[in-house]
Design an enzyme around this catalytic site. Sequence first.
Site, PDB file in Angstrom:
ATOM      1  N   GLN A  73       0.843  -1.198   0.000  1.00 54.71           N
ATOM      2  CA  GLN A  73       0.000   0.000   0.000  1.00 54.71           C
ATOM      3  C   GLN A  73       0.880   1.250   0.000  1.00 54.71           C
ATOM      4  O   GLN A  73       1.171   1.820   1.051  1.00 54.71           O
ATOM      5  CB  GLN A  73      -0.887  -0.029   1.248  1.00 54.71           C
ATOM      6  CG  GLN A  73      -1.925   1.044   1.282  1.00 54.71           C
ATOM      7  CD  GLN A  73      -3.079   0.720   0.372  1.00 54.71           C
ATOM      8  OE1 GLN A  73      -4.031   0.119   0.786  1.00 54.71           O
ATOM      9  NE2 GLN A  73      -3.006   1.133  -0.857  1.00 54.71           N
ATOM     10  N   PHE A  74       1.322   1.671  -1.198  1.00 52.59           N
ATOM     11  CA  PHE A  74       2.190   2.851  -1.272  1.00 52.59           C
ATOM     12  C   PHE A  74       1.495   4.099  -0.750  1.00 52.59           C
ATOM     13  O   PHE A  74       2.147   5.043  -0.310  1.00 52.59           O
ATOM     14  CB  PHE A  74       2.708   3.065  -2.699  1.00 52.59           C
ATOM     15  CG  PHE A  74       1.707   3.659  -3.653  1.00 52.59           C
ATOM     16  CD1 PHE A  74       1.640   5.036  -3.824  1.00 52.59           C
ATOM     17  CD2 PHE A  74       0.835   2.852  -4.367  1.00 52.59           C
ATOM     18  CE1 PHE A  74       0.723   5.591  -4.705  1.00 52.59           C
ATOM     19  CE2 PHE A  74      -0.083   3.393  -5.241  1.00 52.59           C
ATOM     20  CZ  PHE A  74      -0.144   4.767  -5.409  1.00 52.59           C
ATOM     21  N   THR A  75       0.173   4.117  -0.741  1.00 53.36           N
ATOM     22  CA  THR A  75      -0.558   5.314  -0.305  1.00 53.36           C
ATOM     23  C   THR A  75      -0.392   5.592   1.186  1.00 53.36           C
ATOM     24  O   THR A  75      -0.763   6.670   1.645  1.00 53.36           O
ATOM     25  CB  THR A  75      -2.051   5.213  -0.658  1.00 53.36           C
ATOM     26  OG1 THR A  75      -2.612   4.088  -0.002  1.00 53.36           O
ATOM     27  CG2 THR A  75      -2.244   5.102  -2.163  1.00 53.36           C
TER      28      THR A  75
END
Length: 140
Positions: A73-75
């Site tokens: 989850q890069f966010t």
Amino acid sequence: MRALVQTVSRASVTVGEEIVGKIEDGLLVLVGVTHDDTAATAAELARKTWELRILDGDRSAADEGAPVLVVSQFTLYGDARKGRRPTWNAAAPAEVAEPLVTAFVDALRARGATVATGRFRAHMLVESVNVGPRTVLLEL
């Protein structure tokens, strides 16, 4: 690295029409990677996640043998302090992040965890039924 850890009665990841990862009565872990993370960081975050006393009775996934669903989850490294459109500058590029998410998963498995995963760089539908709800952000 950051890990958003949630207790779930069930969770799954679907890519297209295929369920690629699924667990019951365990932890959903969203993992974000930043530029200066290393395999050692991934191993330490895996240890903290596995031993986190977030389950009923002040127990950990390690105590209960609870399964873990890991989703990249890069966010988690999004920054919206300067407006409404987040920047992702703090997130590591996929070429750096993917092996470190894999190292995180491998470190959990080395500790005895049953681990399901999402699919890196895929458009994933993540479904979960949170218990508690209990959510903890771990950061190294």
